[in-house]
Design a protein around this motif. Structure first.
Motif, PDB file in Angstrom:
ATOM      1  N   SER A   1      13.193  16.446 -34.044  1.00 38.64           N
ATOM      2  CA  SER A   1      14.039  16.925 -32.948  1.00 38.64           C
ATOM      3  C   SER A   1      14.152  18.444 -32.946  1.00 38.64           C
ATOM      4  CB  SER A   1      15.441  16.320 -33.057  1.00 38.64           C
ATOM      5  OG  SER A   1      15.391  14.942 -32.882  1.00 38.64           O
ATOM      6  N   ALA A   2      14.336  19.031 -34.114  1.00 41.05           N
ATOM      7  CA  ALA A   2      14.439  20.486 -34.199  1.00 41.05           C
ATOM      8  C   ALA A   2      13.134  21.146 -33.776  1.00 41.05           C
ATOM      9  CB  ALA A   2      14.805  20.901 -35.624  1.00 41.05           C
ATOM     10  N   ALA A   3      12.010  20.600 -34.209  1.00 37.51           N
ATOM     11  CA  ALA A   3      10.719  21.171 -33.825  1.00 37.51           C
ATOM     12  C   ALA A   3      10.489  21.067 -32.325  1.00 37.51           C
ATOM     13  CB  ALA A   3       9.602  20.473 -34.589  1.00 37.51           C
ATOM     14  N   ALA A   4      10.781  19.918 -31.744  1.00 31.81           N
ATOM     15  CA  ALA A   4      10.597  19.743 -30.301  1.00 31.81           C
ATOM     16  C   ALA A   4      11.504  20.686 -29.519  1.00 31.81           C
ATOM     17  CB  ALA A   4      10.875  18.296 -29.901  1.00 31.81           C
ATOM     18  N   THR A   5      12.736  20.834 -29.971  1.00 30.88           N
ATOM     19  CA  THR A   5      13.677  21.733 -29.311  1.00 30.88           C
ATOM     20  C   THR A   5      13.175  23.165 -29.347  1.00 30.88           C
ATOM     21  OG1 THR A   5      15.518  20.315 -29.930  1.00 30.88           O
ATOM     22  CG2 THR A   5      16.055  22.550 -29.313  1.00 30.88           C
ATOM     23  N   ALA A   6      12.743  23.617 -30.504  1.00 31.08           N
ATOM     24  CA  ALA A   6      12.279  25.001 -30.642  1.00 31.08           C
ATOM     25  C   ALA A   6      11.021  25.250 -29.830  1.00 31.08           C
ATOM     26  CB  ALA A   6      12.030  25.318 -32.107  1.00 31.08           C
ATOM     27  N   ILE A   7      10.090  24.305 -29.834  1.00 34.51           N
ATOM     28  CA  ILE A   7       8.850  24.479 -29.074  1.00 34.51           C
ATOM     29  C   ILE A   7       9.125  24.560 -27.586  1.00 34.51           C
ATOM     30  CG2 ILE A   7       6.711  23.302 -28.422  1.00 34.51           C
ATOM     31  CD1 ILE A   7       6.594  22.295 -31.361  1.00 34.51           C
ATOM     32  N   VAL A   8       9.956  23.667 -27.080  1.00 41.14           N
ATOM     33  CA  VAL A   8      10.273  23.680 -25.643  1.00 41.14           C
ATOM     34  C   VAL A   8      11.044  24.945 -25.278  1.00 41.14           C
ATOM     35  CG1 VAL A   8      11.610  22.509 -23.843  1.00 41.14           C
ATOM     36  CG2 VAL A   8      10.145  21.196 -25.379  1.00 41.14           C
ATOM     37  N   TRP A   9      11.977  25.349 -26.119  1.00 39.46           N
ATOM     38  CA  TRP A   9      12.764  26.563 -25.850  1.00 39.46           C
ATOM     39  C   TRP A   9      11.855  27.788 -25.748  1.00 39.46           C
ATOM     40  CZ3 TRP A   9      17.969  27.412 -25.024  1.00 39.46           C
ATOM     41  CH2 TRP A   9      18.395  28.729 -25.054  1.00 39.46           C
ATOM     42  N   VAL A  10      10.988  27.966 -26.729  1.00 38.21           N
ATOM     43  CA  VAL A  10      10.106  29.131 -26.735  1.00 38.21           C
ATOM     44  C   VAL A  10       9.139  29.088 -25.558  1.00 38.21           C
ATOM     45  CG1 VAL A  10       8.256  30.270 -28.031  1.00 38.21           C
ATOM     46  CG2 VAL A  10      10.340  29.544 -29.197  1.00 38.21           C
ATOM     47  N   ALA A  11       8.610  27.917 -25.247  1.00 37.82           N
ATOM     48  CA  ALA A  11       7.703  27.796 -24.103  1.00 37.82           C
ATOM     49  C   ALA A  11       8.408  28.161 -22.798  1.00 37.82           C
ATOM     50  CB  ALA A  11       7.146  26.376 -24.028  1.00 37.82           C
ATOM     51  N   LEU A  12       9.633  27.727 -22.639  1.00 34.89           N
ATOM     52  CA  LEU A  12      10.367  28.028 -21.413  1.00 34.89           C
ATOM     53  C   LEU A  12      10.769  29.500 -21.340  1.00 34.89           C
ATOM     54  CD1 LEU A  12      12.563  24.824 -21.039  1.00 34.89           C
ATOM     55  CD2 LEU A  12      10.501  25.444 -19.764  1.00 34.89           C
ATOM     56  N   VAL A  13      11.045  30.112 -22.472  1.00 29.68           N
ATOM     57  CA  VAL A  13      11.333  31.549 -22.476  1.00 29.68           C
ATOM     58  C   VAL A  13      10.080  32.330 -22.091  1.00 29.68           C
ATOM     59  CG1 VAL A  13      11.890  33.508 -23.960  1.00 29.68           C
ATOM     60  CG2 VAL A  13      13.300  31.465 -24.039  1.00 29.68           C
ATOM     61  N   TRP A  14       8.929  31.912 -22.602  1.00 27.06           N
ATOM     62  CA  TRP A  14       7.677  32.568 -22.239  1.00 27.06           C
ATOM     63  C   TRP A  14       7.375  32.421 -20.756  1.00 27.06           C
ATOM     64  CZ3 TRP A  14       4.067  30.703 -26.734  1.00 27.06           C
ATOM     65  CH2 TRP A  14       4.289  31.495 -27.852  1.00 27.06           C
ATOM     66  N   VAL A  15       7.743  31.291 -20.180  1.00 29.46           N
ATOM     67  CA  VAL A  15       7.525  31.067 -18.743  1.00 29.46           C
ATOM     68  C   VAL A  15       8.428  31.962 -17.904  1.00 29.46           C
ATOM     69  CG1 VAL A  15       7.780  29.320 -16.925  1.00 29.46           C
ATOM     70  CG2 VAL A  15       6.678  28.724 -19.058  1.00 29.46           C
ATOM     71  N   GLY A  16       9.559  32.361 -18.469  1.00 28.19           N
ATOM     72  CA  GLY A  16      10.443  33.253 -17.742  1.00 28.19           C
ATOM     73  C   GLY A  16      11.858  32.758 -17.556  1.00 28.19           C
TER      74      GLY A  16
ATOM     75  N   TRP B   1      19.579  25.116 -17.456  1.00 31.50           N
ATOM     76  CA  TRP B   1      18.446  24.199 -17.494  1.00 31.50           C
ATOM     77  C   TRP B   1      17.565  24.361 -18.721  1.00 31.50           C
ATOM     78  CZ3 TRP B   1      19.060  20.028 -15.123  1.00 31.50           C
ATOM     79  CH2 TRP B   1      19.804  19.990 -13.954  1.00 31.50           C
ATOM     80  N   ILE B   2      17.508  25.536 -19.303  1.00 36.55           N
ATOM     81  CA  ILE B   2      16.741  25.700 -20.526  1.00 36.55           C
ATOM     82  C   ILE B   2      17.393  24.918 -21.671  1.00 36.55           C
ATOM     83  CG2 ILE B   2      17.857  27.848 -21.274  1.00 36.55           C
ATOM     84  CD1 ILE B   2      15.064  28.787 -22.200  1.00 36.55           C
ATOM     85  N   TRP B   3      18.709  24.875 -21.687  1.00 39.81           N
ATOM     86  CA  TRP B   3      19.423  24.095 -22.693  1.00 39.81           C
ATOM     87  C   TRP B   3      19.212  22.604 -22.458  1.00 39.81           C
ATOM     88  CZ3 TRP B   3      22.098  25.907 -26.908  1.00 39.81           C
ATOM     89  CH2 TRP B   3      22.278  27.288 -26.962  1.00 39.81           C
TER      90      TRP B   3
END
Length: 98
Positions: free
Chosen positions: A36-51, A58-60
């Protein structure tokens, strides 16, 4: 700093789901929190990179939703495969002794 917060919350979600989902005796205590922690961090970083901005709602939602989905999928798929693997190994070992 928000990445740390969302990752800890994601791990907490995984820990809670570990005790809510069945067949928890087929995997370790920290597996679901780690997934869960890995999935959360990966999605968070990907969405930050997207902008997406870190202070948006919604990012949360997306990041913590990924934590739930990853934990549930792991808790459903892994025990089934583990039990099948254990049964086939037992059959193979029992056949070798006979």
């Amino acid at each position: 700093m928000e990445l740390l917060f969302v990752t800890v919350i994601g791990a907490g979600i995984g820990l809670a789901l570990r005790y809510l989902l069945p067949r928890r005796d087929t995997y370790g205590v920290l597996l679901l929190p780690a997934v869960s922690a890995a999935a959360t961090a990966i999605v968070w970083v990907a969405l930050v990179w997207v902008g997406w901005t870190f202070d948006g709602t919604w990012i949360w939602v997306a990041s913590l939703g990924a934590a739930v989905i990853a934990a549930v999928l792991t808790a459903v798929v892994l025990p089934r495969r583990r039990l099948q693997s254990d049964e086939s190994l037992f059959a193979r070992l029992a056949g070798a002794k006979a």
